[in-house]
Design an enzyme around this catalytic site. Sequence first.
Site, PDB file in Angstrom:
ATOM      1  N   HIS A  38       0.852  -1.198   0.000  1.00 24.58           N
ATOM      2  CA  HIS A  38       0.000   0.000   0.000  1.00 24.58           C
ATOM      3  C   HIS A  38       0.878   1.235   0.000  1.00 24.58           C
ATOM      4  O   HIS A  38       1.103   1.826   1.059  1.00 24.58           O
ATOM      5  CB  HIS A  38      -0.902  -0.030   1.236  1.00 24.58           C
ATOM      6  CG  HIS A  38      -2.019   0.977   1.187  1.00 24.58           C
ATOM      7  ND1 HIS A  38      -1.826   2.312   1.411  1.00 24.58           N
ATOM      8  CD2 HIS A  38      -3.337   0.832   0.926  1.00 24.58           C
ATOM      9  CE1 HIS A  38      -2.980   2.947   1.318  1.00 24.58           C
ATOM     10  NE2 HIS A  38      -3.906   2.075   1.020  1.00 24.58           N
ATOM     11  N   GLY A  47      -6.064   4.401   4.609  1.00 21.64           N
ATOM     12  CA  GLY A  47      -7.122   5.183   5.250  1.00 21.64           C
ATOM     13  C   GLY A  47      -7.788   4.439   6.385  1.00 21.64           C
ATOM     14  O   GLY A  47      -8.144   5.034   7.414  1.00 21.64           O
ATOM     15  N   VAL A  48      -7.949   3.129   6.247  1.00 21.92           N
ATOM     16  CA  VAL A  48      -8.605   2.377   7.318  1.00 21.92           C
ATOM     17  C   VAL A  48      -7.780   2.414   8.602  1.00 21.92           C
ATOM     18  O   VAL A  48      -8.340   2.372   9.709  1.00 21.92           O
ATOM     19  CB  VAL A  48      -8.883   0.909   6.928  1.00 21.92           C
ATOM     20  CG1 VAL A  48      -9.995   0.829   5.915  1.00 21.92           C
ATOM     21  CG2 VAL A  48      -7.652   0.216   6.431  1.00 21.92           C
ATOM     22  N   GLU A  52      -8.740   3.779  12.181  1.00 16.15           N
ATOM     23  CA  GLU A  52      -8.485   2.999  13.394  1.00 16.15           C
ATOM     24  C   GLU A  52      -7.737   3.845  14.434  1.00 16.15           C
ATOM     25  O   GLU A  52      -8.006   3.746  15.637  1.00 16.15           O
ATOM     26  CB  GLU A  52      -7.673   1.742  13.035  1.00 16.15           C
ATOM     27  CG  GLU A  52      -7.266   0.875  14.220  1.00 16.15           C
ATOM     28  CD  GLU A  52      -8.453   0.195  14.896  1.00 16.15           C
ATOM     29  OE1 GLU A  52      -9.517   0.086  14.282  1.00 16.15           O
ATOM     30  OE2 GLU A  52      -8.300  -0.225  16.071  1.00 16.15           O
TER      31      GLU A  52
END
Lengths: 157, 93
Positions: A38, A47-48, A52
């Site tokens: 990524h 982004g996740v 988080e």
Amino acid sequence: MRLEYFQMVDRITRLDTDARQIAADCQVPDESPIFEGHFPGHPIMPGVLMIETMAQTGGWLVLATLRFASMPFLAQVKEAKMRAFVAPGAALQAEAELLHDGSGYAVVKGRIASGGKTAAEAEVRYRVVPFPNETLRGQMLDTARRIGVPEAFFHAA
Amino acid sequence: MSSTFETVAGIISETCDIPREKITPESHAINDLGIDSLDFLDVAFAIDKAFGIKMPLEQWTQEVNDGKVSSDRYFVLKDLCDNIDALVAAKAA
């Protein structure tokens, strides 16, 4: 941050349950297998994981507010915005404000800044339930001590 | 009551994507309309905003969980509207 272990918060820098606010430092590692995928040739924080990070920062605020009597679990993310790329090695400042608690839910407004600019923001909602077991509660208390949650927040007011 | 109900029914219809004609004063938000507690949070926030009040969700939840009152008291829409009207009146007093 230890991304592979979902340890997103390094150090609590401000915690004020009266003002319903928290701030934390989160150092993005220089290297991680996550960056290999990524993305190849353009490593950035997913982004996740930014979401988080906001969820965990706000979660510590909820835990401290409740004096670790119950556990917030992520239930909903609203209006999440990734405003800037975050590269390996970035020093992030995460902050959250508690907008609502009680009713079995908690709601925070979260934000992450990098280099003085907003990198991400979201409203995060949690379902707040009794700890499912003492193992989890013990681990949360250990982590809280490691990241600098003051001892005063570990016990009923 | 009637205008309160119209506002609340509109909020529920829009927030939860429920056809307006299915929503009646006798509807139980959870048992009849199938609104779960997470969606009800959005409904509650929208009601607070529309009426300029703050529904004491924590107190209501506690009363239901403790068995002091039936959930009908807060989730049957005509009862919910009565509670909203009382909060609006208390704020104006």
